[in-house]
Motif scaffolding. Structure first.
Motif, PDB file in Angstrom:
ATOM      1  N   ASN A 176      20.639   1.308  10.749  1.00 17.36           N
ATOM      2  CA  ASN A 176      19.895   1.566  11.970  1.00 17.36           C
ATOM      3  C   ASN A 176      20.815   2.306  12.932  1.00 17.36           C
ATOM      4  O   ASN A 176      21.726   1.697  13.510  1.00 17.36           O
ATOM      5  N   PRO A 177      20.621   3.606  13.118  1.00 16.55           N
ATOM      6  CA  PRO A 177      21.548   4.382  13.960  1.00 16.55           C
ATOM      7  C   PRO A 177      21.540   3.944  15.418  1.00 16.55           C
ATOM      8  O   PRO A 177      22.494   4.219  16.152  1.00 16.55           O
ATOM      9  N   LEU A 191      15.406  -7.546   9.903  1.00 13.61           N
ATOM     10  CA  LEU A 191      16.833  -7.622  10.187  1.00 13.61           C
ATOM     11  C   LEU A 191      17.390  -6.266  10.603  1.00 13.61           C
ATOM     12  O   LEU A 191      18.205  -6.162  11.525  1.00 13.61           O
ATOM     13  N   LEU A 192      16.930  -5.212   9.923  1.00  6.08           N
ATOM     14  CA  LEU A 192      17.416  -3.873  10.241  1.00  6.08           C
ATOM     15  C   LEU A 192      16.825  -3.378  11.558  1.00  6.08           C
ATOM     16  O   LEU A 192      17.541  -2.834  12.411  1.00  6.08           O
ATOM     17  N   ALA A 193      15.527  -3.550  11.736  1.00  2.64           N
ATOM     18  CA  ALA A 193      14.863  -3.029  12.931  1.00  2.64           C
ATOM     19  C   ALA A 193      15.380  -3.694  14.202  1.00  2.64           C
ATOM     20  O   ALA A 193      15.545  -3.038  15.242  1.00  2.64           O
ATOM     21  N   SER A 194      15.666  -4.979  14.131  1.00  6.08           N
ATOM     22  CA  SER A 194      16.141  -5.704  15.311  1.00  6.08           C
ATOM     23  C   SER A 194      17.604  -5.423  15.617  1.00  6.08           C
ATOM     24  O   SER A 194      18.064  -5.693  16.730  1.00  6.08           O
ATOM     25  N   GLY A 195      18.322  -4.909  14.628  1.00  6.31           N
ATOM     26  CA  GLY A 195      19.755  -4.696  14.805  1.00  6.31           C
ATOM     27  C   GLY A 195      20.578  -5.933  14.503  1.00  6.31           C
ATOM     28  O   GLY A 195      21.806  -5.905  14.621  1.00  6.31           O
ATOM     29  N   GLU A 196      19.926  -7.029  14.104  1.00  8.23           N
ATOM     30  CA  GLU A 196      20.675  -8.232  13.751  1.00  8.23           C
ATOM     31  C   GLU A 196      21.645  -7.940  12.604  1.00  8.23           C
ATOM     32  O   GLU A 196      22.744  -8.475  12.545  1.00  8.23           O
ATOM     33  N   ALA A 197      21.201  -7.089  11.692  1.00 12.09           N
ATOM     34  CA  ALA A 197      22.068  -6.572  10.631  1.00 12.09           C
ATOM     35  C   ALA A 197      21.860  -5.064  10.608  1.00 12.09           C
ATOM     36  O   ALA A 197      20.907  -4.577  10.001  1.00 12.09           O
ATOM     37  N   PHE A 203      21.801  -3.310   2.266  1.00 11.54           N
ATOM     38  CA  PHE A 203      21.396  -2.791   0.964  1.00 11.54           C
ATOM     39  C   PHE A 203      19.936  -3.174   0.769  1.00 11.54           C
ATOM     40  O   PHE A 203      19.605  -4.362   0.737  1.00 11.54           O
ATOM     41  N   PHE A 204      19.064  -2.160   0.604  1.00 12.42           N
ATOM     42  CA  PHE A 204      17.618  -2.367   0.709  1.00 12.42           C
ATOM     43  C   PHE A 204      16.863  -1.726  -0.447  1.00 12.42           C
ATOM     44  O   PHE A 204      17.343  -0.771  -1.059  1.00 12.42           O
ATOM     45  N   TRP A 205      15.645  -2.226  -0.683  1.00 15.89           N
ATOM     46  CA  TRP A 205      14.702  -1.488  -1.516  1.00 15.89           C
ATOM     47  C   TRP A 205      14.291  -0.231  -0.754  1.00 15.89           C
ATOM     48  O   TRP A 205      13.926  -0.291   0.425  1.00 15.89           O
ATOM     49  N   ASN A 206      14.334   0.899  -1.412  1.00  9.19           N
ATOM     50  CA  ASN A 206      14.069   2.160  -0.707  1.00  9.19           C
ATOM     51  C   ASN A 206      12.696   2.190  -0.061  1.00  9.19           C
ATOM     52  O   ASN A 206      12.513   2.772   1.014  1.00  9.19           O
ATOM     53  N   GLY A 207      11.708   1.561  -0.684  1.00  6.25           N
ATOM     54  CA  GLY A 207      10.359   1.608  -0.133  1.00  6.25           C
ATOM     55  C   GLY A 207      10.234   0.916   1.204  1.00  6.25           C
ATOM     56  O   GLY A 207       9.402   1.300   2.039  1.00  6.25           O
ATOM     57  N   ARG A 208      11.052  -0.104   1.431  1.00  2.00           N
ATOM     58  CA  ARG A 208      11.003  -0.804   2.717  1.00  2.00           C
ATOM     59  C   ARG A 208      11.560   0.073   3.832  1.00  2.00           C
ATOM     60  O   ARG A 208      11.093   0.020   4.972  1.00  2.00           O
ATOM     61  N   LEU A 209      12.558   0.885   3.518  1.00  2.00           N
ATOM     62  CA  LEU A 209      13.066   1.821   4.515  1.00  2.00           C
ATOM     63  C   LEU A 209      12.060   2.939   4.762  1.00  2.00           C
ATOM     64  O   LEU A 209      11.871   3.369   5.906  1.00  2.00           O
ATOM     65  N   ALA A 210      11.394   3.382   3.709  1.00  2.15           N
ATOM     66  CA  ALA A 210      10.368   4.413   3.867  1.00  2.15           C
ATOM     67  C   ALA A 210       9.248   3.920   4.774  1.00  2.15           C
ATOM     68  O   ALA A 210       8.725   4.677   5.606  1.00  2.15           O
ATOM     69  N   ALA A 211       8.893   2.639   4.639  1.00  2.00           N
ATOM     70  CA  ALA A 211       7.827   2.088   5.484  1.00  2.00           C
ATOM     71  C   ALA A 211       8.245   2.063   6.948  1.00  2.00           C
ATOM     72  O   ALA A 211       7.438   2.333   7.849  1.00  2.00           O
ATOM     73  N   GLY A 242       7.760   5.149  12.433  1.00  2.00           N
ATOM     74  CA  GLY A 242       8.411   5.866  13.515  1.00  2.00           C
ATOM     75  C   GLY A 242       9.797   5.390  13.893  1.00  2.00           C
ATOM     76  O   GLY A 242      10.353   5.856  14.888  1.00  2.00           O
ATOM     77  N   MET A 243      10.364   4.484  13.104  1.00  2.00           N
ATOM     78  CA  MET A 243      11.703   3.998  13.417  1.00  2.00           C
ATOM     79  C   MET A 243      12.744   4.929  12.810  1.00  2.00           C
ATOM     80  O   MET A 243      12.619   5.311  11.645  1.00  2.00           O
TER      81      MET A 243
END
Length: 335
Positions: A128-129, A209-215, A219-227, A232-233
Motif C-alpha cells: 500500500n503506497p 490488512l493492506l487497505a487499512s495500512g495495518e500491514a 504476500f497476497f493472492w493476485n486476484g485480491r489485489l486486483a479487486a 479505486g485503491m
C-alpha cells in the motif's frame, strides 16, 4: 401434428429440467464464490434447470467426514489442487467423467483423473503506497527487510504452497533448486521477521490488512489485489518471482447428484465460463480457449501473462508432503 409433437417434447424437457434435484456447490465464500455463482452456476441453471445451492466455506475435515460416514451433501467442491491430489489417493473423490468434461481443452498442468483446475492464481508481493515512505519494494527479499520497509507484513496463515517458497527465494535459493523444500532454511528465514507477521486466513482479511495500512506490505493472492484496484485503491504489485498454484473442482465420493456435478464442472471449465470468471476476479483461466474471449488489456494483468520470472509451485510435491509440512508449519506458528 409434427409441430405439436415437437412443442410437446420441448415442454416435457423443460418441465423435467425444472424439476431436477438441486445440486450443492461448496467453495471459499467472499468475492471469489460470488464470481463463481455468476460465471458458472447461473448459466448452468439456465441451461439445465438445475438449481445450484451455494455452501461453504470449503472445509477438508468436513469433506472427509462426509465421505467416511456415507452422508455426503456436497456435489462439487472447490479445493486447493494439492489437496485434490492427496484426497484422490485416499479414495475420497469420484473419478471425473471426461465424456462430459472436455479434458482436451484444459491446461494439462491442472488436470488429473479426479480433479480439474477451477482457476489458477499467483502469490505476489503487494503493498500500500499510502502507508509506505521512501523506497518501494521490488523483490521478495523486501518482505524480509524490516529496516528499509518497517511495519507489519502479512502472510497466508494456512499450510499451502507459496510462503515457504518465497522465504527460500528471498534467501537466495535458485528457483530451479526449490524442491525438495529445505524447511530448516525456510523457517530460519521466516524467524527473522516472525514478530512482524500478521497472518491472514481469508482473502477478505488480506485486503482489509493492506487497505487499512495495518500491514502495508505482504504476500497476497493476485486476484485480491486486483479487486482492490478495481475499487479505486492504489496498490503496488510486484510480479517478479510470482509463485503460481491452483484451485480445483472435485466431486466427493458418494455425491448425491453425480451427473449434475459433472455437467456443472463442464460448464465451469468451459472457455466462456473461465473467461467470465477471470474477468471478474483477476485469476487466470485454465481453459486454453478462454484468453481469446477476453480483452487484451485485461489479459495482460493476469498470471498467465506474467511468466518471465514466474515459478510454478510443485503441487505434486506438496500433495506427497502435505501432512509433514503442515505439522511443522503449525508447530512453528505456535512457538
Amino acid at each position: 401434428m409434427t409441430t405439436r409433437l415437437i412443442l410437446g417434447a420441448a415442454a416435457l424437457f423443460a418441465a423435467s429440467a425444472a424439476s431436477a434435484d438441486p445440486m450443492v456447490f461448496a467453495s471459499w465464500g467472499g468475492t471469489t464464490q460470488d464470481a463463481q455463482a455468476e460465471a458458472w452456476a447461473a448459466p448452468f441453471s439456465e441451461e439445465t434447470g438445475t438449481q445450484v445451492i451455494q455452501d461453504g466455506p470449503t472445509d477438508y475435515g468436513k469433506l472427509t467426514a462426509m465421505v467416511e460416514a456415507g452422508a455426503v451433501n456436497w456435489d462439487v467442491v472447490d479445493v486447493e489442487y494439492d489437496f485434490a491430489l492427496k484426497a484422490a489417493e485416499e479414495g475420497l473423490l469420484e473419478p471425473l467423467d471426461f465424456d462430459i468434461i472436455d479434458r482436451e481443452k484444459l491446461d494439462p498442468r491442472f488436470v488429473s483423473d479426479h480433479a480439474v483446475g477451477s482457476f489458477y492464481y499467483a502469490f505476489v508481493l503487494g503493498y500500500n503506497p499510502m502507508h509506505l515512505t521512501g523506497e518501494t519494494p521490488d523483490s521478495l527479499s523486501d518482505l524480509f527487510d524490516t529496516e528499509t520497509f518497517p511495519g507489519k507484513r502479512t502472510f497466508y496463515k494456512w499450510s499451502a504452497p507459496g510462503v515457504i517458497e518465497a522465504a527460500l527465494l528471498a534467501d537466495r535459493v535458485a528457483a530451479e533448486d526449490l524442491y525438495p523444500l529445505d524447511l530448516d532454511r525456510a523457517f530460519a528465514k521466516l524467524d527473522t521477521i516472525k514478530d512482524d507477521i500478521i497472518w491472514w486466513s481469508s482473502g477478505a482479511q488480506s485486503q482489509q490488512l493492506l487497505a487499512s495500512g495495518e500491514a502495508p506490505i505482504g504476500f497476497f493472492w493476485n486476484g485480491r489485489l486486483a479487486a482492490l484496484e478495481q475499487d479505486g485503491m492504489p496498490v503496488g504489485i510486484v510480479w517478479d518471482q510470482n509463485i503460481t498454484a491452483a484451485d480445483a473442482l472435485v466431486v466427493p465420493r458418494g455425491a448425491p447428484n453425480r451427473e449434475a456435478a459433472m455437467r456443472f464442472i463442464a460448464e465451469a471449465t468451459s472457455a466462456e465460463g473461465q473467461a467470465k470468471f477471470a474477468t471478474e476476479t483477476g485469476y487466470a483461466p485454465i481453459n486454453l480457449g478462454s484468453p481469446e474471449l477476453m480483452e487484451e488489456d485485461l489479459r495482460a494483468t493476469l498470471p498467465d501473462s506474467q511468466t518471465a520470472t514466474q515459478i510454478n509451485a510443485d503441487l505434486a510435491y506438496w500433495a506427497e508432503h502435505r501432512d509433514e509440512i503442515g505439522s511443522r508449519w503449525y508447530a512453528w506458528q505456535a512457538e
